[in-house]
Design a protein around this motif. Structure first.
Motif, PDB file in Angstrom:
ATOM      1  N   TYR A   1      -9.306  35.022 -14.941  1.00 49.75           N
ATOM      2  CA  TYR A   1     -10.214  33.941 -14.527  1.00 49.75           C
ATOM      3  C   TYR A   1     -11.633  34.288 -14.988  1.00 49.75           C
ATOM      4  CZ  TYR A   1     -12.815  30.557 -11.781  1.00 49.75           C
ATOM      5  OH  TYR A   1     -13.646  29.537 -11.404  1.00 49.75           O
ATOM      6  N   SER A   2     -12.294  33.326 -15.656  1.00 49.09           N
ATOM      7  CA  SER A   2     -13.639  33.543 -16.181  1.00 49.09           C
ATOM      8  C   SER A   2     -14.692  33.011 -15.201  1.00 49.09           C
ATOM      9  CB  SER A   2     -13.810  32.819 -17.529  1.00 49.09           C
ATOM     10  OG  SER A   2     -15.158  32.847 -17.940  1.00 49.09           O
ATOM     11  N   PHE A   3     -15.752  33.828 -15.020  1.00 47.96           N
ATOM     12  CA  PHE A   3     -16.875  33.421 -14.164  1.00 47.96           C
ATOM     13  C   PHE A   3     -18.057  32.915 -14.996  1.00 47.96           C
ATOM     14  CE2 PHE A   3     -14.475  36.652 -11.863  1.00 47.96           C
ATOM     15  CZ  PHE A   3     -14.266  36.037 -10.637  1.00 47.96           C
ATOM     16  N   MET A   4     -17.793  32.624 -16.254  1.00 46.70           N
ATOM     17  CA  MET A   4     -18.877  32.254 -17.172  1.00 46.70           C
ATOM     18  C   MET A   4     -19.573  30.960 -16.746  1.00 46.70           C
ATOM     19  SD  MET A   4     -18.612  32.091 -21.327  1.00 46.70           S
ATOM     20  CE  MET A   4     -20.056  32.272 -22.362  1.00 46.70           C
ATOM     21  N   ASN A   5     -18.782  29.968 -16.341  1.00 43.37           N
ATOM     22  CA  ASN A   5     -19.381  28.690 -15.925  1.00 43.37           C
ATOM     23  C   ASN A   5     -20.220  28.844 -14.665  1.00 43.37           C
ATOM     24  OD1 ASN A   5     -18.297  27.271 -18.058  1.00 43.37           O
ATOM     25  ND2 ASN A   5     -16.437  26.706 -16.937  1.00 43.37           N
ATOM     26  N   MET A   6     -19.809  29.769 -13.782  1.00 43.87           N
ATOM     27  CA  MET A   6     -20.582  30.005 -12.563  1.00 43.87           C
ATOM     28  C   MET A   6     -21.958  30.574 -12.897  1.00 43.87           C
ATOM     29  SD  MET A   6     -17.603  31.542 -10.074  1.00 43.87           S
ATOM     30  CE  MET A   6     -18.810  31.884  -8.777  1.00 43.87           C
ATOM     31  N   LEU A   7     -22.009  31.397 -13.938  1.00 41.58           N
ATOM     32  CA  LEU A   7     -23.286  31.979 -14.357  1.00 41.58           C
ATOM     33  C   LEU A   7     -24.105  31.014 -15.203  1.00 41.58           C
ATOM     34  CD1 LEU A   7     -22.239  35.601 -15.404  1.00 41.58           C
ATOM     35  CD2 LEU A   7     -23.317  34.867 -13.273  1.00 41.58           C
ATOM     36  N   LYS A   8     -23.445  29.946 -15.678  1.00 42.06           N
ATOM     37  CA  LYS A   8     -24.096  28.979 -16.579  1.00 42.06           C
ATOM     38  C   LYS A   8     -24.692  29.691 -17.785  1.00 42.06           C
ATOM     39  CE  LYS A   8     -25.088  25.621 -12.950  1.00 42.06           C
ATOM     40  NZ  LYS A   8     -26.118  24.821 -12.247  1.00 42.06           N
ATOM     41  N   SER A   9     -23.909  30.620 -18.311  1.00 48.63           N
ATOM     42  CA  SER A   9     -24.346  31.409 -19.460  1.00 48.63           C
ATOM     43  C   SER A   9     -23.423  31.130 -20.634  1.00 48.63           C
ATOM     44  CB  SER A   9     -24.323  32.901 -19.118  1.00 48.63           C
ATOM     45  OG  SER A   9     -24.540  33.694 -20.266  1.00 48.63           O
ATOM     46  N   LYS A  10     -23.982  31.210 -21.825  1.00 51.99           N
ATOM     47  CA  LYS A  10     -23.181  31.070 -23.029  1.00 51.99           C
ATOM     48  C   LYS A  10     -22.987  32.409 -23.726  1.00 51.99           C
ATOM     49  CE  LYS A  10     -24.509  26.279 -24.010  1.00 51.99           C
ATOM     50  NZ  LYS A  10     -25.093  25.363 -25.029  1.00 51.99           N
ATOM     51  N   VAL A  11     -23.519  33.473 -23.116  1.00 51.17           N
ATOM     52  CA  VAL A  11     -23.467  34.792 -23.736  1.00 51.17           C
ATOM     53  C   VAL A  11     -22.624  35.778 -22.919  1.00 51.17           C
ATOM     54  CG1 VAL A  11     -24.841  36.760 -24.513  1.00 51.17           C
ATOM     55  CG2 VAL A  11     -25.710  34.430 -24.829  1.00 51.17           C
ATOM     56  N   ILE A  12     -22.875  35.834 -21.626  1.00 52.90           N
ATOM     57  CA  ILE A  12     -22.203  36.819 -20.772  1.00 52.90           C
ATOM     58  C   ILE A  12     -21.028  36.162 -20.055  1.00 52.90           C
ATOM     59  CG2 ILE A  12     -22.487  38.390 -18.830  1.00 52.90           C
ATOM     60  CD1 ILE A  12     -25.448  38.549 -19.558  1.00 52.90           C
ATOM     61  N   GLU A  13     -19.846  36.770 -20.190  1.00 54.63           N
ATOM     62  CA  GLU A  13     -18.644  36.222 -19.546  1.00 54.63           C
ATOM     63  C   GLU A  13     -17.935  37.324 -18.744  1.00 54.63           C
ATOM     64  OE1 GLU A  13     -14.518  33.814 -20.543  1.00 54.63           O
ATOM     65  OE2 GLU A  13     -15.627  34.785 -22.182  1.00 54.63           O
ATOM     66  N   PRO A  14     -18.197  37.417 -17.458  1.00 54.34           N
ATOM     67  CA  PRO A  14     -17.436  38.340 -16.616  1.00 54.34           C
ATOM     68  C   PRO A  14     -16.109  37.690 -16.221  1.00 54.34           C
ATOM     69  CG  PRO A  14     -19.141  37.288 -15.327  1.00 54.34           C
ATOM     70  CD  PRO A  14     -19.302  36.767 -16.725  1.00 54.34           C
ATOM     71  N   SER A  15     -15.114  38.501 -15.954  1.00 59.71           N
ATOM     72  CA  SER A  15     -13.807  37.947 -15.602  1.00 59.71           C
ATOM     73  C   SER A  15     -13.040  38.934 -14.731  1.00 59.71           C
ATOM     74  CB  SER A  15     -12.997  37.636 -16.864  1.00 59.71           C
ATOM     75  OG  SER A  15     -12.766  38.823 -17.607  1.00 59.71           O
ATOM     76  N   ALA A  16     -12.015  38.426 -14.093  1.00 62.28           N
ATOM     77  CA  ALA A  16     -11.094  39.250 -13.310  1.00 62.28           C
ATOM     78  C   ALA A  16      -9.681  38.875 -13.717  1.00 62.28           C
ATOM     79  CB  ALA A  16     -11.312  39.021 -11.826  1.00 62.28           C
ATOM     80  N   HIS A  17      -8.761  39.841 -13.644  1.00 59.16           N
ATOM     81  CA  HIS A  17      -7.400  39.539 -14.067  1.00 59.16           C
ATOM     82  C   HIS A  17      -6.374  40.278 -13.219  1.00 59.16           C
ATOM     83  CE1 HIS A  17      -8.700  43.059 -16.500  1.00 59.16           C
ATOM     84  NE2 HIS A  17      -7.447  43.493 -16.293  1.00 59.16           N
ATOM     85  N   ILE A  18      -5.207  39.712 -13.155  1.00 60.12           N
ATOM     86  CA  ILE A  18      -4.058  40.325 -12.503  1.00 60.12           C
ATOM     87  C   ILE A  18      -2.858  40.122 -13.406  1.00 60.12           C
ATOM     88  CG2 ILE A  18      -4.917  40.007 -10.140  1.00 60.12           C
ATOM     89  CD1 ILE A  18      -3.025  37.601  -9.915  1.00 60.12           C
TER      90      ILE A  18
END
Length: 467
Positions: A124-141
Motif C-alpha cells: 500500500y502506497s502512502f504517496m497520495n497522503m503526502l501529496k508528493s510526486k517524489v517521495i513514496e513511502p509504503s508498507a507491505h505484507i
C-alpha cells in the motif's frame, strides 16, 4: 552470475521505455538491484532485541555485489499493488545464539550456502497522503518460500519501503522485509531461520497506453491518435513554428503567433495566403499591397503610382483638358472652356443670341416652301459654327409667316420652315437633343402686314435659348 547480470541488464533496457509513475495509468513496475539477508533476527527473542543490531551491516548482513533480486508488480487500485520478487544471495554470515550465554550471539560461516527466495506481496502506497510526486513511502505484507542450502520453508512477511522518484518513471527503491519462519531452530543447511531481507535498487514503472507512440500517454494526450509533442499535450505541430496544428491556420507553413501560424514574408501584418503582394510590405485594407502615393489605390492597380489621384480614374488625377478649372469628370464640355456655374460649359451671352438671330433673319426660303434659297446655306453654316461653341446649350427654333394666305397653311408652313432649319443644323453636327422646333404661323407679327417691308420682317425664323 555472469548470465544473471546480462539478464537484468536486458530488463533494465526494456524498462527504460516506461513513461509514468505506477498507478491506474501505468499499472506495471519492475525493480531490480542488490539485496542483503540478515540472519540475526530470531522469532524467539523479544522484539526490541531482534532489531537491536538492525544496521550492523559489517557483521550480520550477507550481500552479493551484483544484481541479486528482481521484482514485478501491478497496481490494482486505491493505492494497492500486488507484486512478486525473486532473489538470490550467498550466506556467509550465520548468526547463532551461543548456548548457555543468555542472549549472546556469534557469527559463523555456514558453508557459503546458496539462498533463493520467491515472495508475493500486497503493498500500500502512502504517496497520495503526502501529496508528493517524489517521495513514496509504503508498507507491505505477504508470504513466500525460501531455499537455503538443502533446507526450504515458507515464510510470513511484512515490511516497509521507500521510493524516491528522481525522474518521471524512474525511482530509487529501498525496503526491508521481516520474514517470519515457522522453522526457526537455526540449524544451518537444515532450517530456514526467521530473518530480515533488505533490498536497494532501481524501479521502473510503465504500462500506459500510447496509441500514437509520441511519448505522451493517451490519458494525457489531447490528440491520442496523432503523433505530437509533449509541449502540446501530444498534439502535432507539423511546421514546427511553435503553434499546434489545431490552432494553426497554416499548419504546413511555418508562421508567427501574430498571424495565427501563417507566414508573413514582407512583415506587413497580412498573412502571405491573403496578401496580394506577399513580397512587398503594404497596407491591410489594400490586401497587403503598397500605395506609394497614398491615394487608396494599390500600386499594382494604380496607373499613376507616384501621383495621388482618384480611384475612379485608375489612381490618376483627373485632367482639366480645357483649363476652365472644372475637372473633365465633372465638365459637361471637357474640350471647351466654360464656367464652373455652367458645369464647365461656356455660357451663351446676349451678344451671341443676337448674332444667331441676326443670321436667322436672313434665312431665305423659296416662296411658299420650306426649301432654302442657295445663298442661305452660308448663313446656316455660320449658325452651326456658333452652336458648336456651346455644346451643352439647348435652343428652340421658331417659325413665323406674314398674313398672306390662309391661316392653316401659314401655320403649317412656319412649322415646316423651323423644322427645315433644325434638320440642317443636325445634319451638320449639332446634337438632336439640343434642338427643338415649332411654328406659329402669322400669330406673332413683329411688324405691320399692311406693308411690304412689314411682311418681310414677319417672315422669319427666331432662335431662343432654352434654360
Amino acid at each position: 552470475m555472469k548470465h544473471l547480470n546480462k539478464l537484468f541488464a536486458g530488463v533494465l533496457l526494456l524498462a527504460g521505455l516506461a513513461t509514468n509513475a505506477q498507478d491506474s495509468t501505468n499499472p506495471w513496475a519492475v525493480s531490480f538491484g542488490v539485496n542483503a539477508v540478515d540472519t540475526k533476527v530470531s522469532a524467539s527473542d523479544p522484539l526490541k532485541q531482534q532489531f537491536s543490531e538492525f544496521f550492523n551491516v559489517k557483521d550480520n548482513w550477507n550481500i552479493v555485489p551484483s544484481v541479486s533480486y528482481f521484482s514485478v508488480s501491478k497496481y490494482s487500485g486505491d493505492g494497492f499493488t500486488f507484486g512478486l520478487t525473486g532473489s538470490f544471495n550467498k550466506i556467509t554470515r550465520w548468526v547463532n545464539k551461543v548456548p548457555n550465554t543468555g542472549n549472546s550471539y556469534e557469527v559463523v560461516n555456514p558453508g557459503n550456502l546458496n539462498y533463493y527466495a520467491i515472495d508475493g506481496t500486497i503493498s500500500y502506497s502512502f504517496m497520495n497522503m503526502l501529496k508528493s510526486k517524489v517521495i513514496e513511502p509504503s508498507a507491505h505484507i505477504g508470504g513466500g518460500y525460501t531455499f537455503l542450502g538443502d533446507a526450504s520453508a515458507g515464510t510470513l512477511n511484512g515490511g516497509l519501503g521507500l521510493t524516491f522518484w528522481f525522474a518521471k518513471n524512474v525511482g530509487l527503491s529501498f525496503s526491508s522485509t521481516y520474514k517470519h519462519s515457522f522453522d526457526d531452530t537455526r540449524v544451518a543447511n537444515a532450517d530456514i531461520p526467521t530473518h530480515v531481507f533488505h533490498q536497494a535498487g532501481i524501479k521502473f514503472k510503465f504500462g500506459a497506453k500510447d496509441t500514437d507512440n509520441d511519448g505522451v500517454i493517451d490519458k494525457e494526450d489531447s490528440c491520442p491518435t496523432v503523433a505530437g509533442l509533449e509541449a502540446f499535450k501530444g498534439c502535432p505541430d507539423t511546421d514546427l513554428d511553435g503553434i499546434q496544428d489545431s490552432e494553426d491556420t497554416c499548419p504546413t507553413e511555418a508562421g508567427t503567433p501574430e498571424m495565427n501560424g501563417c507566414p508573413d514574408r514582407d512583415g506587413d501584418g497580412v498573412a502571405d495566403g491573403s496578401d496580394a503582394c506577399p513580397d512587398d510590405a503594404g497596407i491591410k485594407v489594400l490586401g497587403g499591397c503598397p500605395d506609394t502615393d497614398g491615394d487608396g489605390v494599390a500600386d499594382k492597380n494604380d496607373k499613376c503610382p507616384s501621383v495621388k489621384g482618384d480611384k475612379a480614374n485608375g489612381g490618376c488625377p483627373w485632367p482639366d483638358t480645357d483649363g476652365d478649372k472644372v475637372l473633365d469628370k465633372d465638365d459637361k464640355c471637357p474640350t471647351v472652356a466654360g464656367t464652373v456655374a455652367n458645369n464647365g460649359c461656356p455660357e451663351v451671352s446676349e451678344d451671341t443670341m443676337k448674332k444667331l438671330n441676326d443670321y436667322a433673319k436672313t434665312i431665305l426660303f423659296d416662296s411658299g416652301k420650306a426649301s432654302f434659297q442657295k445663298q442661305t446655306i452660308s448663313v446656316l453654316q455660320a449658325m452651326v459654327a456658333i452652336l458648336k461653341e456651346y455644346p451643352s446649350a439647348k435652343f428652340a427654333l421658331e417659325g413665323h409667316t406674314d398674313s398672306d394666305g390662309k391661316d392653316a397653311m401659314n401655320l403649317q408652313l412656319s412649322k415646316d420652315r423651323a423644322a427645315a432649319v433644325k434638320s440642317f443644323l443636325i445634319e451638320n453636327g449639332i446634337a438632336a437633343d439640343r434642338l427643338s422646333s415649332e411654328g406659329f404661323g402669322e400669330a406673332k407679327p413683329v411688324a405691320s402686314n399692311k406693308t411690304k417691308a412689314g411682311k418681310a420682317q414677319n417672315r422669319r425664323v427666331e432662335v431662343k435659348l432654352v434654360k
